[in-house]
Motif scaffolding. Structure first.
Motif, PDB file in Angstrom:
ATOM      1  N   ALA A  37      37.190  38.967  50.071  1.00 39.23           N
ATOM      2  CA  ALA A  37      35.796  39.202  50.469  1.00 39.23           C
ATOM      3  C   ALA A  37      35.260  40.481  49.825  1.00 39.23           C
ATOM      4  N   ALA A  38      36.075  41.523  49.796  1.00 39.89           N
ATOM      5  CA  ALA A  38      35.646  42.779  49.170  1.00 39.89           C
ATOM      6  C   ALA A  38      35.398  42.586  47.670  1.00 39.89           C
ATOM      7  N   ALA A  39      36.276  41.845  47.013  1.00 38.49           N
ATOM      8  CA  ALA A  39      36.093  41.577  45.580  1.00 38.49           C
ATOM      9  C   ALA A  39      34.830  40.761  45.341  1.00 38.49           C
ATOM     10  N   ALA A  40      34.557  39.804  46.193  1.00 35.15           N
ATOM     11  CA  ALA A  40      33.348  38.982  46.045  1.00 35.15           C
ATOM     12  C   ALA A  40      32.092  39.826  46.201  1.00 35.15           C
ATOM     13  N   VAL A  41      32.112  40.763  47.152  1.00 35.98           N
ATOM     14  CA  VAL A  41      30.953  41.633  47.353  1.00 35.98           C
ATOM     15  C   VAL A  41      30.746  42.536  46.143  1.00 35.98           C
ATOM     16  N   VAL A  42      31.821  43.121  45.636  1.00 32.79           N
ATOM     17  CA  VAL A  42      31.718  43.989  44.456  1.00 32.79           C
ATOM     18  C   VAL A  42      31.189  43.197  43.263  1.00 32.79           C
ATOM     19  N   TYR A  43      31.728  42.007  43.045  1.00 35.52           N
ATOM     20  CA  TYR A  43      31.287  41.160  41.931  1.00 35.52           C
ATOM     21  C   TYR A  43      29.817  40.814  42.073  1.00 35.52           C
ATOM     22  N   LEU A  44      29.406  40.459  43.276  1.00 33.14           N
ATOM     23  CA  LEU A  44      28.021  40.087  43.510  1.00 33.14           C
ATOM     24  C   LEU A  44      27.083  41.268  43.305  1.00 33.14           C
ATOM     25  N   VAL A  45      27.428  42.412  43.864  1.00 34.92           N
ATOM     26  CA  VAL A  45      26.562  43.585  43.761  1.00 34.92           C
ATOM     27  C   VAL A  45      26.420  44.038  42.311  1.00 34.92           C
ATOM     28  N   PHE A  46      27.542  44.195  41.609  1.00 26.98           N
ATOM     29  CA  PHE A  46      27.448  44.676  40.230  1.00 26.98           C
ATOM     30  C   PHE A  46      26.866  43.625  39.292  1.00 26.98           C
ATOM     31  N   GLY A  47      27.119  42.357  39.563  1.00 23.16           N
ATOM     32  CA  GLY A  47      26.507  41.296  38.764  1.00 23.16           C
ATOM     33  C   GLY A  47      24.997  41.299  38.909  1.00 23.16           C
TER      34      GLY A  47
END
Length: 93
Positions: A37-47
């Motif tokens: 979940a943390a990786a998905a949030v980071v990917y989404l935010v920076f993307g």
């Protein structure tokens, strides 16, 4: 061989422990889920950040350029735009 009632109690105990988070396997499954979940949030935010700050302005700049009538000018515009666009698009993905 254990009696049927013992096996049934053990099975019910496992179900109760799993549903209440006290079973050892239920706790061990939470950590990977939190990391995912943390990786998905980071990917989404920076993307999204890269998209809104770089890719969208680049597309708007390209859209504002008048379409040239000669192929050499069109090729020059494409070469200037394409390399940076492709690099940033790969970073975003």
């Amino acid at each position: 061989m254990p009696s049927t009632s013992y096996a049934r109690k053990t099975c019910i105990r496992c179900i109760n422990e799993t549903s209440h988070g006290t079973h050892p396997t239920s706790r061990s499954r939470k950590a990977p889920a939190l990391w995912f979940a943390a990786a998905a949030v980071v990917y989404l935010v920076f993307g999204l950040l890269l998209t809104f700050t770089v890719n969208v302005p680049m597309k708007e700049t390209l859209a504002a350029i008048a379409v040239p009538h000669d192929i050499e000018t069109a090729g020059s515009i494409r070469r200037d735009y394409s390399e940076r666009w492709q690099f940033l698009n790969q970073v975003r993905e």
